[in-house]
Design an enzyme around this catalytic site. Structure first.
Site, PDB file in Angstrom:
ATOM      1  N   GLU A 102       8.309  -2.648  51.250  1.00  0.00           N
ATOM      2  CA  GLU A 102       9.614  -2.050  51.535  1.00  0.00           C
ATOM      3  C   GLU A 102      10.642  -2.507  50.501  1.00  0.00           C
ATOM      4  OE1 GLU A 102      12.730  -1.732  55.331  1.00  0.00           O
ATOM      5  OE2 GLU A 102      11.217  -3.320  55.288  1.00  0.00           O
TER       6      GLU A 102
ATOM      7  N   LYS B 131      13.627   6.200  55.870  1.00  0.00           N
ATOM      8  CA  LYS B 131      13.579   5.434  57.117  1.00  0.00           C
ATOM      9  C   LYS B 131      14.549   6.038  58.129  1.00  0.00           C
ATOM     10  CE  LYS B 131      13.564   0.532  58.480  1.00  0.00           C
ATOM     11  NZ  LYS B 131      13.787  -0.842  57.962  1.00  0.00           N
TER      12      LYS B 131
ATOM     13  N   CYS C  14       8.633  -0.509  58.078  1.00  0.00           N
ATOM     14  CA  CYS C  14       9.038  -1.671  58.867  1.00  0.00           C
ATOM     15  C   CYS C  14       9.182  -1.290  60.348  1.00  0.00           C
ATOM     16  CB  CYS C  14      10.310  -2.291  58.285  1.00  0.00           C
ATOM     17  SG  CYS C  14      10.466  -4.063  58.637  1.00  0.00           S
TER      18      CYS C  14
END
Length: 316
Positions: A45, A131, A165
Site C-alpha cells: 500500500e 480505496k 488494507c
C-alpha cells in the site's frame, strides 16, 4: 495442471521522494520476475507517494496548523498523477518483462489524494482501484473511492482484484469482488498485526481464492530527518513491521508471513486448486441464497460537477 508463480514484495520506499520510490519499485518488480520467475508481483500500500506512519499533520479536532499544511503540501507533491510519468514507466516495465503487477500508490487528482492499487500487465496499464474507505486519520489525507474503480483484470490464466488494507474488512465489498470472479486477491497493506494473518486466511477461505498480501517494512531511519513520528526518533524504531503472506484457496499459508526485514516471498500457485476449493463453497454461486440476500452495487463514477472535463473529472 495450470500453475502461476506469484510474488509479494515487502519493502518501503523513500517518503516524499517519488523518483526514488519509482526506481525502487522498478528494481523490485524486475528482481521478482528475473530472479524469482514471478508472473504476478504485488507491492505494498502507498508504495509510490508513501505511507506517513506516525505523522499527525498538525491536526486536532477543529484546528489545523501552518506546519501541518506545509507537510500536506509535501505529501501532495509526492503523489502521482494517473495517468502520468510513473504509470507510463511501470507500464513500460511490465510490457518489457511480460508480467502483471499490482502497485500501491497515492494518486493526486486536483486537490484530493486517493490511496490506490495500480494494475499493470504485458499490455500496459489497464486501470486502478481507489480505496473505498480510508481508515481513521487516513481520512485527513485521502478521499473516498467510488464504485467505478472495482476492476478485475484477466491475465489469461487468472483474474486479479485488489482490496487495500482495511477495506478487506468490508463484507459487502468482498461480496461484490467475489461476484466478479476474483482468483488472485491482492491485498496491499500496512497492517502488520498478527490479527491481519487471520483476515488474509479468512478471505482466502471465504472467497475460495489465492490471497497475495504485500506489506511495507519501514524503520524510522528511512524517513527524512526533519520528520518526527510519534513512535520516536531512534533510527532503528520499526514503524511498519511487515507480515507479507501468500495463502491458498483453502486457507493454507504458502509463504510467509515475513517479519523483521525486507524481502520477496514467492509461491507457485496451482490454479486447479481454485476449482477444488469451490467444490463445496462458492460464496456468490451455489452457496449463495439470492432468494434471501441481494446486494446492489453502484459502479457509476461520482463527480461533483457533471458534463465537464479537466481536474474535476475522475481522471480515468
Amino acid at each position: 495442471m495450470t500453475t502461476l508463480t506469484a510474488a509479494v514484495v515487502q519493502a518501503a520506499a523513500p517518503l516524499f521522494d517519488t523518483p526514488a520510490a519509482l526506481l525502487r519499485a522498478e528494481e523490485l518488480i524486475r528482481e521478482a520476475v528475473e530472479t524469482h520467475r514471478a508472473e504476478v508481483v504485488v507491492l505494498p500500500e502507498a508504495f509510490l507517494g508513501g505511507y506517513p506512519k506516525g505523522l499527525d499533520f498538525g491536526i486536532t479536532v477543529g484546528s489545523r496548523t501552518p506546519a501541518g499544511r506545509e507537510l500536506f503540501r509535501r505529501y501532495h507533491a509526492a503523489a502521482v498523477d494517473v495517468p502520468g510519468p510513473e504509470t507510463d514507466a511501470l507500464a513500460g516495465l511490465t510490457r518489457e518483462l511480460g508480467c502483471h503487477a499490482v502497485v500501491g500508490a497515492v494518486e493526486r487528482q486536483g486537490g484530493t489524494l486517493y490511496c490506490v492499487a495500480l494494475f499493470f500487465g504485458p499490455d500496459g496499464y489497464p486501470g486502478l482501484h481507489r480505496k473505498l474507505m480510508p481508515t481513521a486519520a487516513e481520512r485527513y489525507l485521502w478521499g473516498q473511492g467510488d464504485g467505478s474503480t472495482l476492476p478485475v483484470v484477466d491475465t489469461g490464466t487468472a483474474r486479479l482484484g485488489a482490496g487495500i488494507c482495511w477495506e478487506n474488512y468490508m463484507p459487502l465489498f468482498r461480496a461484490a469482488m467475489y461476484a466478479k470472479g476474483v482468483d488472485l486477491w491482492c491485498a496491499p497493506t500496512v497492517d502488520d498485526r498478527d490479527a491481519w494473518q487471520a483476515t488474509m486466511r479468512h478471505i482466502a477461505l471465504e472467497g475460495r481464492c489465492f490471497v497475495l498480501s504485500a506489506n511495507q517494512y519501514l524503520r524510522r531511519d528511512a524517513l527524512p530527518d526533519d520528520l518526527h513520528p510519534v513512535q520516536g526518533d531512534a533510527p532503528d524504531t520499526v514503524l511498519i513491521g511487515g507480515g507479507s503472506v501468500i495463502v491458498s484457496p483453502l486457507g493454507e499459508v504458502l509463504a510467509g508471513p515475513l517479519r523483521d526485514g525486507e524481502g520477496i516471498l514467492t509461491a507457485e500457485l496451482d490454479l486447479d486448486d481454485l476449482a477444488r476449493a469451490r467444490f463445496d463453497f462458492d460464496p456468490t454461486g451455489h452457496y449463495a441464497r439470492p432468494d434471501v440476500f441481494t446486494l446492489h452495487v453502484d459502479e457509476s463514477a461520482r463527480t461533483t460537477v457533471a458534463g465537464i472535463s479537466g481536474p474535476a473529472g475522475n481522471g480515468r
